[in-house]
Design a protein around this motif. Sequence first.
Motif, mmCIF file in Angstrom:
data_model
loop_
_atom_site.group_PDB
_atom_site.id
_atom_site.type_symbol
_atom_site.label_atom_id
_atom_site.label_comp_id
_atom_site.label_asym_id
_atom_site.label_seq_id
_atom_site.Cartn_x
_atom_site.Cartn_y
_atom_site.Cartn_z
ATOM 1 N N SER A 1 -2.804 7.556 -2.080
ATOM 2 C CA SER A 1 -1.691 7.634 -1.922
ATOM 3 C C SER A 1 -0.620 8.998 -1.910
ATOM 4 O O SER A 1 -1.147 9.375 -2.862
ATOM 5 N N LEU B 1 0.049 5.885 2.848
ATOM 6 C CA LEU B 1 -1.412 6.345 2.339
ATOM 7 C C LEU B 1 -2.097 7.393 2.910
ATOM 8 O O LEU B 1 -1.652 7.743 4.568
ATOM 9 N N LYS C 1 0.599 -0.980 -0.093
ATOM 10 C CA LYS C 1 -0.061 -0.249 0.013
ATOM 11 C C LYS C 1 0.984 1.364 0.246
ATOM 12 O O LYS C 1 0.549 2.501 -0.415
#
Length: 318
Positions: A57, A42, A39
């Motif tokens: 993001s 974030l 990921k």
Amino acid sequence: MNKLSTRQRTLAGEISFAGYGVHSAQPVTLVIGPAAPDKGFLIRRDLGNGTYTEPVSVHFSRVSRTTLCTTLDLGGSVSAATIEHVTSALSGMGVDNALITLDAAECPIMDGSAYPFAVAILEVGLETQPAPKKFLKILRSVTVRNNDAFAALEPYNGRALDLEIDFDSKVIGRQRMMFDWTPRRYFEDVSRARTFGFVRDAKILRQAGYALGSSLDNSITLHEDRILNPGGLRYEDEFVRHKLLDAIGDLSLGGLPIWGKFRSYKGGHALNAHVLSGLFSSDANYEIVGAEDLPLEFEAFDDQPAGLEVNHYLRSVR
């Protein structure tokens, strides 16, 4: 090879900070917590009453302003400013995935450095994740210029930065720092470097809505040829070290740690964002590679801040 060192890492728990924005002077609470593998970083805004914006993001494509800090557009007229010290600490300490939540439009300035964030990361610890660690490997040199200032990303077998600044100030003058990344070197040699400014610029900046929260508690303040902070400097060349700290934070907006060398002369947030845009303008400039193909990475990560054994705060996912 230490297999833990080739895997991604996130925070082992949440860390929280209360402060105010250096430009807005508005109070803000910032929380950094774990995020799932792959990921990256974030970010979201806490709008109150249990309402949050959708996490997005932390990416250079969302940079909306680079005047005196890096500001991201989170969508729906919501933004997040001065994110570079937070992302610098995360990247500098070897974190791959994290969720940043703030309840105002600007991250807290704390003491003007990344040190409070870096210390909290050490205290909460890192957790290894099943996914392999990935890097942006620089294949071709990319350079962006603005008059005599420039920023460049170049192929290099490691993670290195080479920054030079040149100010018309006897206190600062011309300073250069070359830095090969490890968490220990970042923590000891970079994280404590504070942002800085000149008294002569203060009135104009404040009229433009900047530096409203700036003080001796969060900025090195220069007046003519003197440093006004009672404690002086933390490093003899603290000014270039802070520019390097900023660059590490800005470059993390590429989405993955960069495997290569960053060079800069008279650089700043704008050039840092532009060089990332240049890098991604062609697929021939980079490739995404796994840590298992980059043996120096695990050696670098094993160089932890003094007094902390890596296994003391790295927890393996079983």
